[in-house]
Design a protein around this motif. Structure first.
Motif, PDB file in Angstrom:
ATOM      1  N   GLN A  43      -2.066  -3.444  -3.006  1.00  0.00           N
ATOM      2  CA  GLN A  43      -2.285  -3.986  -1.671  1.00  0.00           C
ATOM      3  C   GLN A  43      -1.096  -4.802  -1.151  1.00  0.00           C
ATOM      4  N   ALA A  82     -10.542   5.025  -0.390  1.00  0.00           N
ATOM      5  CA  ALA A  82     -11.745   4.226  -0.156  1.00  0.00           C
ATOM      6  C   ALA A  82     -11.514   2.722  -0.163  1.00  0.00           C
ATOM      7  N   VAL A  83     -10.581   2.248  -0.953  1.00  0.00           N
ATOM      8  CA  VAL A  83     -10.364   0.802  -1.062  1.00  0.00           C
ATOM      9  C   VAL A  83      -9.463   0.360   0.092  1.00  0.00           C
ATOM     10  N   LYS A  84      -9.940  -0.596   0.856  1.00  0.00           N
ATOM     11  CA  LYS A  84      -9.185  -1.087   2.016  1.00  0.00           C
ATOM     12  C   LYS A  84      -7.932  -1.829   1.578  1.00  0.00           C
ATOM     13  N   GLY A  85      -6.878  -1.599   2.331  1.00  0.00           N
ATOM     14  CA  GLY A  85      -5.654  -2.343   2.122  1.00  0.00           C
ATOM     15  C   GLY A  85      -4.685  -1.757   1.118  1.00  0.00           C
ATOM     16  N   ASN A  87      -1.728   0.224  -0.013  1.00  0.00           N
ATOM     17  CA  ASN A  87      -0.531   0.751   0.625  1.00  0.00           C
ATOM     18  C   ASN A  87      -0.179   2.075  -0.055  1.00  0.00           C
TER      19      ASN A  87
END
Length: 116
Positions: A43, A82-85, A87
């Protein structure tokens, strides 16, 4: 006649067990747990946390079959999308940051069926 029944019985057992032999030994929850220490890096970048690279190395060492590698790829692809943030550039660079090579790019667009 009895030996024919034994041979037929063994053949049936082999046919039933064959799909079990080709299933992947690695599960997505195992993969996710091993890579959990990498989330901060994925992230924010920087340097992977202490437990991240050992987790990547265990994953690569455990993925010894095509089914394992495809399963790991599918799991990583799902997590990457699926996992936010997360990169995408950090995800793609993670294996090289940890000094390992994997036969696919960690990306939501990877075609895991082509992994051998």
């Amino acid at each position: 006649m009895a030996s024919l029944k034994v041979v037929c019985g063994l053949f049936m057992c082999m046919m039933v067990a064959a799909p079990l032999i080709t299933e992947a030994a690695l599960t997505c929850p195992q993969i996710q747990a091993g890579l959990a220490p990498c989330l901060g890096y994925l992230q924010r970048g920087g340097v992977p946390a202490g437990g991240c690279c050992p987790g990547i190395k265990r994953l690569v060492g455990s993925a010894t079959t095509t089914a394992d590698r495809q399963n790991a790829c599918k799991c990583l692809k799902t997590v990457a999308g699926a996992v936010k943030g997360i990169n995408p550039g950090y995800a793609a660079a993670l294996p090289s940051m940890c000094g390992v090579k994997i036969p696919y790019k960690i990306s939501a667009s990877t075609n895991c069926n082509s992994v051998k």
